[in-house]
Design a protein around this motif. Structure first.
Motif, PDB file in Angstrom:
ATOM      1  N   ASN A 128     -63.727  -6.861 -82.024  1.00 24.70           N
ATOM      2  CA  ASN A 128     -64.753  -7.078 -83.044  1.00 24.70           C
ATOM      3  C   ASN A 128     -64.534  -8.332 -83.878  1.00 24.70           C
ATOM      4  OD1 ASN A 128     -66.675  -4.525 -83.248  1.00 24.70           O
ATOM      5  ND2 ASN A 128     -64.639  -3.794 -82.722  1.00 24.70           N
ATOM      6  N   LEU A 129     -63.559  -9.138 -83.508  1.00 26.23           N
ATOM      7  CA  LEU A 129     -63.338 -10.430 -84.162  1.00 26.23           C
ATOM      8  C   LEU A 129     -63.918 -11.535 -83.288  1.00 26.23           C
ATOM      9  CD1 LEU A 129     -59.645 -10.072 -85.419  1.00 26.23           C
ATOM     10  CD2 LEU A 129     -61.705 -10.142 -86.840  1.00 26.23           C
ATOM     11  N   PRO A 130     -64.429 -12.607 -83.897  1.00 28.13           N
ATOM     12  CA  PRO A 130     -64.963 -13.718 -83.101  1.00 28.13           C
ATOM     13  C   PRO A 130     -63.875 -14.360 -82.241  1.00 28.13           C
ATOM     14  CG  PRO A 130     -64.881 -14.287 -85.444  1.00 28.13           C
ATOM     15  CD  PRO A 130     -64.587 -12.823 -85.343  1.00 28.13           C
ATOM     16  N   SER A 131     -64.059 -14.332 -80.925  1.00 27.29           N
ATOM     17  CA  SER A 131     -63.006 -14.779 -80.003  1.00 27.29           C
ATOM     18  C   SER A 131     -62.701 -16.256 -80.125  1.00 27.29           C
ATOM     19  CB  SER A 131     -63.413 -14.451 -78.559  1.00 27.29           C
ATOM     20  OG  SER A 131     -64.620 -15.117 -78.221  1.00 27.29           O
ATOM     21  N   GLU A 132     -63.657 -17.038 -80.630  1.00 22.36           N
ATOM     22  CA  GLU A 132     -63.400 -18.474 -80.775  1.00 22.36           C
ATOM     23  C   GLU A 132     -62.500 -18.781 -81.971  1.00 22.36           C
ATOM     24  OE1 GLU A 132     -67.164 -17.556 -83.083  1.00 22.36           O
ATOM     25  OE2 GLU A 132     -66.272 -16.986 -81.152  1.00 22.36           O
ATOM     26  N   GLN A 133     -62.310 -17.804 -82.855  1.00 20.72           N
ATOM     27  CA  GLN A 133     -61.483 -18.020 -84.040  1.00 20.72           C
ATOM     28  C   GLN A 133     -60.119 -17.329 -83.962  1.00 20.72           C
ATOM     29  OE1 GLN A 133     -63.523 -17.529 -87.896  1.00 20.72           O
ATOM     30  NE2 GLN A 133     -65.441 -17.394 -86.752  1.00 20.72           N
ATOM     31  N   PHE A 134     -59.983 -16.355 -83.044  1.00 16.79           N
ATOM     32  CA  PHE A 134     -58.768 -15.554 -82.983  1.00 16.79           C
ATOM     33  C   PHE A 134     -58.270 -15.447 -81.548  1.00 16.79           C
ATOM     34  CE2 PHE A 134     -60.912 -14.278 -86.820  1.00 16.79           C
ATOM     35  CZ  PHE A 134     -59.879 -14.162 -87.751  1.00 16.79           C
ATOM     36  N   SER A 135     -56.958 -15.215 -81.424  1.00 14.77           N
ATOM     37  CA  SER A 135     -56.369 -15.037 -80.101  1.00 14.77           C
ATOM     38  C   SER A 135     -55.279 -13.977 -80.164  1.00 14.77           C
ATOM     39  CB  SER A 135     -55.788 -16.356 -79.579  1.00 14.77           C
ATOM     40  OG  SER A 135     -55.270 -16.205 -78.276  1.00 14.77           O
ATOM     41  N   ARG A 136     -55.291 -13.077 -79.200  1.00 16.80           N
ATOM     42  CA  ARG A 136     -54.179 -12.128 -79.023  1.00 16.80           C
ATOM     43  C   ARG A 136     -53.073 -12.883 -78.299  1.00 16.80           C
ATOM     44  NH1 ARG A 136     -54.435  -6.356 -78.147  1.00 16.80           N
ATOM     45  NH2 ARG A 136     -52.309  -5.535 -78.222  1.00 16.80           N
ATOM     46  N   ILE A 137     -51.896 -13.008 -78.908  1.00 13.44           N
ATOM     47  CA  ILE A 137     -50.822 -13.772 -78.289  1.00 13.44           C
ATOM     48  C   ILE A 137     -49.610 -12.913 -77.939  1.00 13.44           C
ATOM     49  CG2 ILE A 137     -51.529 -15.911 -79.436  1.00 13.44           C
ATOM     50  CD1 ILE A 137     -49.030 -15.555 -81.264  1.00 13.44           C
ATOM     51  N   HIS A 138     -49.692 -11.629 -78.272  1.00 14.88           N
ATOM     52  CA  HIS A 138     -48.564 -10.729 -78.056  1.00 14.88           C
ATOM     53  C   HIS A 138     -49.113  -9.313 -78.155  1.00 14.88           C
ATOM     54  CE1 HIS A 138     -44.783  -8.589 -79.101  1.00 14.88           C
ATOM     55  NE2 HIS A 138     -44.184  -9.552 -78.417  1.00 14.88           N
ATOM     56  N   LYS A 139     -48.417  -8.352 -77.570  1.00  8.76           N
ATOM     57  CA  LYS A 139     -48.885  -6.966 -77.663  1.00  8.76           C
ATOM     58  C   LYS A 139     -48.986  -6.493 -79.105  1.00  8.76           C
ATOM     59  CE  LYS A 139     -44.313  -4.866 -77.148  1.00  8.76           C
ATOM     60  NZ  LYS A 139     -44.258  -4.259 -78.480  1.00  8.76           N
ATOM     61  N   SER A 140     -48.264  -7.166 -80.022  1.00  5.12           N
ATOM     62  CA  SER A 140     -48.244  -6.733 -81.424  1.00  5.12           C
ATOM     63  C   SER A 140     -48.912  -7.718 -82.376  1.00  5.12           C
ATOM     64  CB  SER A 140     -46.794  -6.513 -81.887  1.00  5.12           C
ATOM     65  OG  SER A 140     -46.161  -5.539 -81.118  1.00  5.12           O
ATOM     66  N   TYR A 141     -49.520  -8.807 -81.870  1.00  5.68           N
ATOM     67  CA  TYR A 141     -50.050  -9.826 -82.788  1.00  5.68           C
ATOM     68  C   TYR A 141     -51.368 -10.429 -82.314  1.00  5.68           C
ATOM     69  CZ  TYR A 141     -45.546  -9.946 -85.215  1.00  5.68           C
ATOM     70  OH  TYR A 141     -44.424  -9.611 -85.930  1.00  5.68           O
ATOM     71  N   ILE A 142     -52.281 -10.589 -83.274  1.00  4.36           N
ATOM     72  CA  ILE A 142     -53.470 -11.434 -83.146  1.00  4.36           C
ATOM     73  C   ILE A 142     -53.339 -12.513 -84.217  1.00  4.36           C
ATOM     74  CG2 ILE A 142     -55.983 -11.549 -83.402  1.00  4.36           C
ATOM     75  CD1 ILE A 142     -56.080  -8.594 -82.584  1.00  4.36           C
ATOM     76  N   ILE A 143     -53.680 -13.744 -83.883  1.00  5.34           N
ATOM     77  CA  ILE A 143     -53.543 -14.829 -84.867  1.00  5.34           C
ATOM     78  C   ILE A 143     -54.897 -15.504 -85.111  1.00  5.34           C
ATOM     79  CG2 ILE A 143     -51.150 -15.289 -84.253  1.00  5.34           C
ATOM     80  CD1 ILE A 143     -52.224 -17.860 -82.830  1.00  5.34           C
ATOM     81  N   GLY A 144     -55.045 -16.058 -86.336  1.00  8.32           N
ATOM     82  CA  GLY A 144     -56.175 -16.913 -86.661  1.00  8.32           C
ATOM     83  C   GLY A 144     -55.852 -18.329 -86.221  1.00  8.32           C
ATOM     84  N   LEU A 145     -56.613 -18.863 -85.276  1.00  9.79           N
ATOM     85  CA  LEU A 145     -56.280 -20.151 -84.673  1.00  9.79           C
ATOM     86  C   LEU A 145     -56.280 -21.291 -85.689  1.00  9.79           C
ATOM     87  CD1 LEU A 145     -58.398 -19.751 -81.404  1.00  9.79           C
ATOM     88  CD2 LEU A 145     -55.912 -19.649 -81.599  1.00  9.79           C
ATOM     89  N   LYS A 146     -57.152 -21.242 -86.667  1.00 14.59           N
ATOM     90  CA  LYS A 146     -57.249 -22.338 -87.642  1.00 14.59           C
ATOM     91  C   LYS A 146     -56.043 -22.395 -88.574  1.00 14.59           C
ATOM     92  CE  LYS A 146     -59.780 -21.905 -91.338  1.00 14.59           C
ATOM     93  NZ  LYS A 146     -60.923 -21.765 -92.257  1.00 14.59           N
ATOM     94  N   HIS A 147     -55.255 -21.306 -88.615  1.00 13.82           N
ATOM     95  CA  HIS A 147     -54.122 -21.263 -89.546  1.00 13.82           C
ATOM     96  C   HIS A 147     -52.789 -21.618 -88.895  1.00 13.82           C
ATOM     97  CE1 HIS A 147     -56.556 -19.574 -92.767  1.00 13.82           C
ATOM     98  NE2 HIS A 147     -57.056 -18.703 -91.899  1.00 13.82           N
ATOM     99  N   ILE A 148     -52.803 -22.002 -87.634  1.00 14.76           N
ATOM    100  CA  ILE A 148     -51.558 -22.375 -86.954  1.00 14.76           C
ATOM    101  C   ILE A 148     -50.977 -23.639 -87.581  1.00 14.76           C
ATOM    102  CG2 ILE A 148     -50.551 -23.149 -84.773  1.00 14.76           C
ATOM    103  CD1 ILE A 148     -52.668 -21.506 -83.311  1.00 14.76           C
ATOM    104  N   SER A 149     -49.702 -23.557 -87.976  1.00 17.00           N
ATOM    105  CA  SER A 149     -49.012 -24.729 -88.510  1.00 17.00           C
ATOM    106  C   SER A 149     -48.411 -25.560 -87.392  1.00 17.00           C
ATOM    107  CB  SER A 149     -47.904 -24.304 -89.485  1.00 17.00           C
ATOM    108  OG  SER A 149     -48.430 -23.554 -90.549  1.00 17.00           O
ATOM    109  N   SER A 150     -47.758 -24.904 -86.443  1.00 17.19           N
ATOM    110  CA  SER A 150     -47.163 -25.593 -85.300  1.00 17.19           C
ATOM    111  C   SER A 150     -46.880 -24.577 -84.203  1.00 17.19           C
ATOM    112  CB  SER A 150     -45.870 -26.316 -85.702  1.00 17.19           C
ATOM    113  OG  SER A 150     -44.918 -25.407 -86.222  1.00 17.19           O
TER     114      SER A 150
END
Length: 241
Positions: free
Chosen positions: A187-209
């Motif tokens: 239910n989150l916009p897929s262009e803004q978020f990514s599942r990167i681990h079985k325990s984590y979804i991240i906001g792509l715009k907030h990635i520092s490095s």
């Protein structure tokens, strides 16, 4: 937390008992060499946490967990790393590969205690813990409140079995709610978020490095799981100028 150890290996059992006795919030009720002994204990005691060896006589630890209708929190121990995926598919809270240190055990125990505490603290909602209105915000049920969270303020989301913690840019403490990462991901916009681990979804715009195996967001190092890496890297390619 009342716990039992189910293991036929005497050395492993002794190590677990020693580790459990060091942790003040764990109370060892019994140790069992077979699942039949464990069934008896579960019938006569209220157990919060199981430490289950995958290699047990007659019935494997995995099949034992499958047989339980009302499962306590459970953590697998094993000498076979290849069983970890199946263990997590059964919703194991953790998978301890033998031999493991006290520090590794303590990490698993802390995770179990956090989950146990959340389950005691939060109400069990009859319906979905999210109300979705549009791509700008979500309404989340947490501690008998409904909280509005702006989508663009979500840094990352951490899953803990059937609870999730939503970390945002404007709040030091996460919002904790009874639900699953999978439901939220859908239910989150897929262009803004990514599942990167079985325990984590991240906001792509907030990635520092990003390094070889981790994403950094606000000094938080988040692991990238192998099974999620290709989709995640594809999304990063789309964002590059």
């Amino acid at each position: 937390m009342k716990c039992i150890v189910i293991c036929k290996r005497q050395i492993s059992t002794n190590n677990l008992i020693e580790y459990i006795n060091k942790v003040p919030y764990l109370e060892l009720i019994s140790y069992c060499a077979s699942v039949f002994e464990a069934y008896e204990v579960l019938q006569s005691h209220s157990i919060d946490l199981l430490f289950v060896d995958t290699n047990l006589p007659d019935i494997s630890g995995l099949d034992f967990i499958k047989s339980l209708d009302n499962k306590p929190i459970f953590i697998f121990t094993s000498t076979d790393a290849s069983l970890a995926i199946e263990g997590y598919n059964l919703n194991a809270l953790d998978f301890l590969l033998l031999p493991f240190s006290f520090n590794r055990f303590l990490r698993a125990a802390n995770k179990a205690f956090e989950y146990y505490s959340l389950r005691k603290k939060l109400p069990a909602f009859d319906k979905d813990g999210f109300d979705y209105h549009n791509n700008d915000f979500i309404l989340v049920k947490s501690e008998y409140q409904t909280i509005k969270i702006n989508i663009n303020e979500i840094l990352y989301i951490e899953g803990l079995k059937d609870y999730i913690k939503i970390y945002t840019s404007n709040n030091l403490k996460p919002v904790i709610t009874l639900n699953s990462l999978k439901k939220l991901q859908n239910n989150l916009p897929s262009e803004q978020f990514s599942r990167i681990h079985k325990s984590y979804i991240i906001g792509l715009k907030h990635i520092s490095s990003i390094n070889k195996s981790q994403v950094i967001i606000n000094d938080k190092y988040i692991p990238v799981g192998e099974s999620y890496k290709n989709i995640f890297m594809s999304k990063l390619e789309e964002l590059r100028i």
